[in-house]
Design a protein around this motif. Structure first.
Motif, mmCIF file in Angstrom:
data_model
loop_
_atom_site.group_PDB
_atom_site.id
_atom_site.type_symbol
_atom_site.label_atom_id
_atom_site.label_comp_id
_atom_site.label_asym_id
_atom_site.label_seq_id
_atom_site.Cartn_x
_atom_site.Cartn_y
_atom_site.Cartn_z
ATOM 1 N N MET A 162 39.178 45.904 41.607
ATOM 2 C CA MET A 162 39.560 44.723 42.384
ATOM 3 C C MET A 162 40.360 43.706 41.579
ATOM 4 O O MET A 162 40.596 42.586 42.039
ATOM 5 C CB MET A 162 38.289 44.071 42.950
ATOM 6 C CG MET A 162 37.455 45.031 43.785
ATOM 7 S SD MET A 162 35.750 44.481 44.062
ATOM 8 C CE MET A 162 36.027 43.219 45.298
ATOM 9 N N ILE A 163 40.794 44.080 40.392
ATOM 10 C CA ILE A 163 41.501 43.135 39.524
ATOM 11 C C ILE A 163 42.743 42.567 40.201
ATOM 12 O O ILE A 163 43.009 41.360 40.144
ATOM 13 C CB ILE A 163 41.868 43.809 38.183
ATOM 14 C CG1 ILE A 163 40.595 44.131 37.392
ATOM 15 C CG2 ILE A 163 42.793 42.919 37.359
ATOM 16 C CD1 ILE A 163 40.825 44.962 36.146
ATOM 17 N N ASP A 164 43.504 43.428 40.862
ATOM 18 C CA ASP A 164 44.750 42.965 41.480
ATOM 19 C C ASP A 164 44.519 42.057 42.680
ATOM 20 O O ASP A 164 45.465 41.438 43.180
ATOM 21 C CB ASP A 164 45.604 44.164 41.904
ATOM 22 C CG ASP A 164 46.204 44.893 40.713
ATOM 23 O OD1 ASP A 164 46.310 44.269 39.644
ATOM 24 O OD2 ASP A 164 46.549 46.083 40.845
ATOM 25 N N GLN A 165 43.286 41.960 43.159
ATOM 26 C CA GLN A 165 42.991 41.097 44.300
ATOM 27 C C GLN A 165 42.770 39.638 43.900
ATOM 28 O O GLN A 165 42.681 38.770 44.764
ATOM 29 C CB GLN A 165 41.749 41.615 45.034
ATOM 30 C CG GLN A 165 41.917 43.001 45.629
ATOM 31 C CD GLN A 165 40.644 43.505 46.286
ATOM 32 O OE1 GLN A 165 39.774 42.728 46.672
ATOM 33 N NE2 GLN A 165 40.527 44.820 46.400
ATOM 34 N N ILE A 166 42.663 39.369 42.607
ATOM 35 C CA ILE A 166 42.465 37.991 42.149
ATOM 36 C C ILE A 166 43.711 37.186 42.512
ATOM 37 O O ILE A 166 44.822 37.557 42.128
ATOM 38 C CB ILE A 166 42.214 37.953 40.633
ATOM 39 C CG1 ILE A 166 40.965 38.772 40.287
ATOM 40 C CG2 ILE A 166 42.062 36.519 40.139
ATOM 41 C CD1 ILE A 166 40.759 38.988 38.797
ATOM 42 N N LEU A 204 41.959 41.467 31.875
ATOM 43 C CA LEU A 204 40.941 42.312 32.503
ATOM 44 C C LEU A 204 41.377 43.777 32.520
ATOM 45 O O LEU A 204 40.553 44.679 32.338
ATOM 46 C CB LEU A 204 40.657 41.816 33.920
ATOM 47 C CG LEU A 204 39.884 40.488 33.988
ATOM 48 C CD1 LEU A 204 39.947 39.896 35.383
ATOM 49 C CD2 LEU A 204 38.434 40.683 33.552
ATOM 50 N N ARG A 205 42.660 44.006 32.725
ATOM 51 C CA ARG A 205 43.153 45.392 32.668
ATOM 52 C C ARG A 205 42.992 45.961 31.262
ATOM 53 O O ARG A 205 42.701 47.151 31.095
ATOM 54 C CB ARG A 205 44.621 45.447 33.095
ATOM 55 C CG ARG A 205 44.861 45.125 34.563
ATOM 56 C CD ARG A 205 46.310 45.388 34.947
ATOM 57 N NE ARG A 205 46.640 44.784 36.224
ATOM 58 C CZ ARG A 205 47.327 43.652 36.369
ATOM 59 N NH1 ARG A 205 47.786 43.017 35.288
ATOM 60 N NH2 ARG A 205 47.577 43.157 37.560
ATOM 61 N N ASP A 206 43.202 45.117 30.239
ATOM 62 C CA ASP A 206 42.995 45.569 28.861
ATOM 63 C C ASP A 206 41.573 46.081 28.668
ATOM 64 O O ASP A 206 41.344 47.056 27.944
ATOM 65 C CB ASP A 206 43.250 44.423 27.875
ATOM 66 C CG ASP A 206 44.725 44.070 27.741
ATOM 67 O OD1 ASP A 206 45.572 44.900 28.134
ATOM 68 O OD2 ASP A 206 45.021 42.967 27.247
ATOM 69 N N ILE A 278 32.986 37.927 37.687
ATOM 70 C CA ILE A 278 33.547 36.922 38.596
ATOM 71 C C ILE A 278 34.651 36.205 37.826
ATOM 72 O O ILE A 278 34.722 36.282 36.588
ATOM 73 C CB ILE A 278 32.479 35.912 39.096
ATOM 74 C CG1 ILE A 278 31.872 35.109 37.934
ATOM 75 C CG2 ILE A 278 31.406 36.636 39.866
ATOM 76 C CD1 ILE A 278 32.544 33.807 37.622
ATOM 77 N N THR A 279 35.517 35.530 38.546
ATOM 78 C CA THR A 279 36.555 34.723 37.897
ATOM 79 C C THR A 279 36.661 33.386 38.612
ATOM 80 O O THR A 279 36.239 33.246 39.757
ATOM 81 C CB THR A 279 37.935 35.416 37.958
ATOM 82 O OG1 THR A 279 38.371 35.480 39.325
ATOM 83 C CG2 THR A 279 37.884 36.814 37.379
#
Length: 475
Positions: A162-166, A204-206, A278-279
């Protein structure tokens, strides 16, 4: 800048005339909402379906009326009235609004507000009481480590998919690990951020996607724990940062690429299987770094913040990690969050920072919401106008069709629309016509003025899909 709470009225009411705060106190939900509002807001108002915006002290007669039973047009008129009243007692552009109400009570208001928080958004009515109790407990909690966990545990949980949804690019992330708990909540195991602009999702991708431990200190530390737990002598090689060219020259011959590939895969699997996060948005880099340190230090200073006996980090050769219960080394001995900084974290989570809230995309989202309300109202408008032409469809002339279109245009202008889009097939159906499409299309073309646009046509120009946008400013 003031913080203003808006609480929706309730069906349960006292049976006598009394102040608004007393009238609705028959409802447990209202009592809790009012108690929470007193903790977080400077001013409190009630959104009354009958009276509009009312203060807690305003004397009201009991009534049986709800916004949910009103038509879209009536809801729009109610919203316009409330915004007008709200503008007299607040600064719509700069004040912060905490909305404790259902969607019908706030959706019409949002396009007029810059800063708002809807704590009960998405909650079913039966979930309001426990959520309000949780919010009150959070505001009254004195232990910052507990408050931080309560706050972060309440946010939507994300995983690596879900990283790209941020929806923002600058912020802080907080991680949780399967099997780790703290006072009945998921325990925080890492706090992180990024230097430079726009790198939150990259960071986060890293961690989760890019299998390169020299580019992610979290991956490096998990690898250390795996190797140390196995007493693997390769730990000494793993410690070397091969992103440094001098290290490659000196120690490159020691690297076992196949072994490291397998270890990286193991780390990836562990993270994806066990770690969620969470972010929250923080635009300013200095503020990001300070809040990151403050959260880490607050947790590390808490005497009862401890990992489980099975936490992987206990196998870390890094003493700070094994002792702190965090996959962090930096910031452990920093300055804990002050009261003001904790409130700032709450604000960033609840309202978003200024740049995020004010960006163009967010404004467009709110405008789409308002347009959606107007479109629903337009359906009511069409039905009302069409009823005036009810009767024998055979007697409807081209002039009647033009008058019908003109009425739609004028009604839309009166409602504040910038334009409306009409489709020939819709008009044909609304007027109950049969095989009269050429007449409808002719009337539509005749009503066009300079600047109006044909959005869709066909070779004949007289089909049921002709669509025209009519601008209303000069009509």
């Amino acid at each position: 800048m003031a913080r203003i709470a808006l609480i929706s009225c309730t069906s349960a009411k006292k049976a006598y005339k009394c102040p608004a705060r007393e009238l609705y106190s028959e409802s447990p939900r209202f009592r809790l909402a009012y108690a929470f509002a007193k903790l977080v807001a400077d001013k409190i108002f009630v959104l009354s379906a009958k009276y509009g915006l009312v203060s807690g002290n305003m004397m009201l007669e009991p009534y049986d009326e709800t916004l949910n039973d009103k038509s879209v047009g009536e809801q729009q008129a109610w919203g316009e009235k409330v915004i007008k009243e709200l503008g007299k007692v607040s600064d719509l552009e700069h004040d912060e609004f905490i909305i404790l109400a259902g969607e019908n009570y706030y959706k019409i208001l949002l396009p007029n507000l810059n800063y708002f928080w809807i704590p009960l958004k998405g909650k079913k009515l039966g979930e309001w009481i426990p959520e309000l109790e949780r919010l009150i407990a959070l505001e009254e909690e004195q232990d910052k480590a507990v408050a931080i966990h309560m706050l972060f545990n309440s946010l939507p949980r994300l995983d690596w998919t879900m990283i790209d949804q941020i929806p923002y690019s600058n912020g802080i992330y907080v991680m949780f690990e399967k099997g780790e708990s703290y006072k009945g909540m998921d325990r925080i195991v890492r706090v992180g951020t990024h230097r430079g602009r726009g790198r939150l999702k990259t960071r986060l991708r890293d961690h989760f996607l890019k299998e390169d431990a020299d580019g992610s200190i979290l991956r490096k530390n998990i690898g250390r724990a795996f190797l140390n737990a196995a007493r693997d002598p390769y730990l000494k090689v793993w410690e070397i940062d091969m992103h440094i060219s001098e290290n490659v020259r000196k120690y490159g011959h020691l690297v076992n690429k196949h072994f490291e590939t397998e270890l990286e895969r193991k780390i990836t699997g562990y993270l994806r299987e066990n770690v969620t996060f969470i972010t929250f948005p923080v635009e300013d880099e200095a503020e990001r770094l300070r809040l990151e340190e403050g959260i880490i230090a607050t947790l590390n200073r808490s005497s009862d913040f401890r990992p489980s006996n099975s936490w992987l980090g206990l196998s870390s050769p890094v003493t700070e990690i094994a002792q702190s219960g965090l996959w962090n080394r930096q910031g452990l001995d920093g300055k804990p969050l002050s009261d003001e900084e904790l409130e700032r974290v709450k604000w960033l989570i609840r309202f978003g920072n200024n740049r995020y809230r004010d960006n163009a995309d967010y404004k467009k989202k709110l405008q789409r919401m308002a347009d959606s309300v107007k479109q629903e109202e337009f359906v009511d408008l069409v039905h009302t106008s069409a009823n005036e032409f009810a009767g024998s469809a055979e007697r409807i002339t081209t002039e009647d069709i033009r008058q019908y279109i003109e009425k739609l245009l004028q009604e839309a202008k009166r409602k504040g629309y910038d334009y409306i889009e009409l489709v020939s097939g819709d008009i044909h159906k609304q007027l109950g016509l049969k095989d009269r499409m050429p007449q409808v299309c002719s009337a539509m073309y005749q009503k066009m003025m300079p600047g109006d646009k044909v959005l869709h046509t066909t070779p004949s120009g007289k089909s049921s899909t002709i669509k025209i946008r009519y601008y209303l400013e000069n009509r």
